[in-house]
Design a protein around this motif. Sequence first.
Motif, PDB file in Angstrom:
ATOM      1  N   GLU A 204       0.832  -1.217   0.000  1.00  0.00           N
ATOM      2  CA  GLU A 204       0.000   0.000   0.000  1.00  0.00           C
ATOM      3  C   GLU A 204       0.863   1.263   0.000  1.00  0.00           C
ATOM      4  O   GLU A 204       0.464   2.285  -0.565  1.00  0.00           O
ATOM      5  N   TYR A 208      -0.691   4.479  -1.850  1.00  0.00           N
ATOM      6  CA  TYR A 208      -1.825   4.917  -1.035  1.00  0.00           C
ATOM      7  C   TYR A 208      -2.010   6.436  -0.952  1.00  0.00           C
ATOM      8  O   TYR A 208      -3.128   6.926  -1.017  1.00  0.00           O
ATOM      9  N   LEU A 209      -0.923   7.187  -0.815  1.00  0.00           N
ATOM     10  CA  LEU A 209      -1.050   8.649  -0.659  1.00  0.00           C
ATOM     11  C   LEU A 209      -1.734   9.271  -1.866  1.00  0.00           C
ATOM     12  O   LEU A 209      -2.364  10.314  -1.771  1.00  0.00           O
ATOM     13  N   LEU A 212      -5.243   6.042  -2.705  1.00  0.00           N
ATOM     14  CA  LEU A 212      -6.046   5.547  -1.581  1.00  0.00           C
ATOM     15  C   LEU A 212      -6.416   4.083  -1.833  1.00  0.00           C
ATOM     16  O   LEU A 212      -5.545   3.302  -2.200  1.00  0.00           O
ATOM     17  N   ASN A 213      -7.697   3.739  -1.657  1.00  0.00           N
ATOM     18  CA  ASN A 213      -8.050   2.326  -1.872  1.00  0.00           C
ATOM     19  C   ASN A 213      -8.250   1.987  -3.351  1.00  0.00           C
ATOM     20  O   ASN A 213      -8.591   0.854  -3.677  1.00  0.00           O
TER      21      ASN A 213
ATOM     22  N   LYS B  57     -10.205  11.084   8.138  1.00  0.00           N
ATOM     23  CA  LYS B  57     -10.110  10.628   6.745  1.00  0.00           C
ATOM     24  C   LYS B  57      -9.733   9.141   6.683  1.00  0.00           C
ATOM     25  O   LYS B  57     -10.282   8.378   5.894  1.00  0.00           O
ATOM     26  N   LEU B  61     -12.233   6.199   5.055  1.00  0.00           N
ATOM     27  CA  LEU B  61     -11.798   5.292   3.976  1.00  0.00           C
ATOM     28  C   LEU B  61     -11.742   3.850   4.467  1.00  0.00           C
ATOM     29  O   LEU B  61     -12.135   2.914   3.759  1.00  0.00           O
ATOM     30  N   ASN B  65     -14.742   2.167   2.659  1.00  0.00           N
ATOM     31  CA  ASN B  65     -14.177   1.586   1.445  1.00  0.00           C
ATOM     32  C   ASN B  65     -13.521   0.230   1.703  1.00  0.00           C
ATOM     33  O   ASN B  65     -13.928  -0.773   1.130  1.00  0.00           O
ATOM     34  N   HIS B  66     -12.493   0.207   2.541  1.00  0.00           N
ATOM     35  CA  HIS B  66     -11.780  -1.067   2.753  1.00  0.00           C
ATOM     36  C   HIS B  66     -12.699  -2.131   3.363  1.00  0.00           C
ATOM     37  O   HIS B  66     -12.851  -3.209   2.815  1.00  0.00           O
ATOM     38  N   HIS B 200      -2.819   0.761   5.196  1.00  0.00           N
ATOM     39  CA  HIS B 200      -3.996   1.629   4.994  1.00  0.00           C
ATOM     40  C   HIS B 200      -4.570   2.118   6.331  1.00  0.00           C
ATOM     41  O   HIS B 200      -5.343   3.065   6.352  1.00  0.00           O
ATOM     42  N   LEU B 204      -1.948   7.557   5.702  1.00  0.00           N
ATOM     43  CA  LEU B 204      -2.275   8.945   5.362  1.00  0.00           C
ATOM     44  C   LEU B 204      -1.838   9.913   6.461  1.00  0.00           C
ATOM     45  O   LEU B 204      -1.537  11.070   6.193  1.00  0.00           O
TER      46      LEU B 204
END
Lengths: 250, 231
Positions: A204, A208-209, A212-213, B57, B61, B65-66, B200, B204
Amino acid sequence: MRGSSGVAATFWSFLSISSSVLALEQQPFQFEAMSVPTYTLPPLPYAYDALEPHISAQIMELHHGKHHQTYITNLNAALKSQAEAVHAADITTQVALQQGIKFNAGGHINHSLFWQNLAPASSVDAKSSAAPKLLKQIQATWGDEAKFKEAFNAALLGIQGSGWGWLIKVETGKEQRLAIVTTKDQDPVVGKGEVPIFGVDMWEHAYYLQYLNGKAAYVQNIWNVINWKTAEERFLGTRADAFKVLKASI
Amino acid sequence: MNSTLLRTTAVRSALRAAAPKASTRAGLAGTTFVRGKATLPDLPYDYGALEPSISGKIMELHHKNHHNTYVTSYNNFTEQMAEAEHKSDIAAKIALQPLINFHGGGHLNHSLFWENLAPTSQGGGEPPSGPLAQAINDGYGSLDAMKEKFNTALAGIQGSGWAWLVQDTQTGNVMIQTYANQDPVVGRFRPILGIDAWEHAYYLQYQNRKAEYFKAIWDVINWKAAGKRFK
């Protein structure tokens, strides 16, 4: 398939490393004086932002400067511990260190190969026409380039957890074939007769940055920055040729 | 040799997974073996409620999402499993098993994870009490000593995975275990407290500084929920 230039390159790289190997072997009984080779971060062959917009500069900087560097730091520490354990005839410690060496050495090997098999999208190296012989065998194996990419993408998206997807050349005697393989975590492609041609990082942290997914978009876009010239060279060369970047970073 | 086999299987199942499923679904309609579907559970707090330990955030996500992708994929592969069962297709059933383990595990793990987190305003970070506190003291000397070992386990995960405080159903003791990818805590061990070490879960906000994430997450651990799992 193998050209004479590939053989010559192997010969010269063998000569250049053999001198350091000999230096180590000359003093087999003065272990304390012997230093363990330490690996260093190979410089990127392009700027951090050179793969934009497909891979952001922020990702590249963290990925190269932090993630790759951490594998190297941990590898060097593990190799030092291993040398000490060998010296102390401590077999249990040697065995205990193996998985850490595999993981961190794999991380170093994989990333070193990865940086080299990427190129800015605007360069001629990023066009599949830069790999005429490889492309011919891809077509012979998968029908056409589009079907090959489809199969490669499906393999990448099927990875459960962290890992890599690779196009590899498998040499069995005088025969050779292409194959798509996935490897988990940082397992490197080091099997008998296997030559990595290009790899795609599916950890990831590789996307990822920016994505994202949405990893399917990353998988789609990575094709814009695959270095087909490097791929062709690895396809025509030997295993040792593919890994020569590692020798250079000791 | 094993690794070659595994890799080949991975590629093949990936190809299979990418194949269109429309005909399968149509074939299933109206049959009696379609079971209740897994659904995404609601979070027991707002997306921003775990800040500053985990950003809003990331939570959004991660949950929407995941986690939701695991739920959708699990339902999809369970449906295919039911069809393979119906046809007594052993090969198809075996090929589906790792996909059910992965996506079903992803659903289980995340469901437990949301529950064993809480904002500080709702008791997040408050130390455990009762029998679980006792078991942790018995096993590790103190809560802090256990956290330190737990963080070492988290940092040692090579790739994606989870670390769990589990209860051994044979001895009743608690212990720290790591699991690869989405392998769920099933069988002999009972999940008490899980921390997601997939990138994940923190990237971020923390990028490569995962040790900071592992340190910060203890401020939002819901020990009350963990205590209820302990028997």
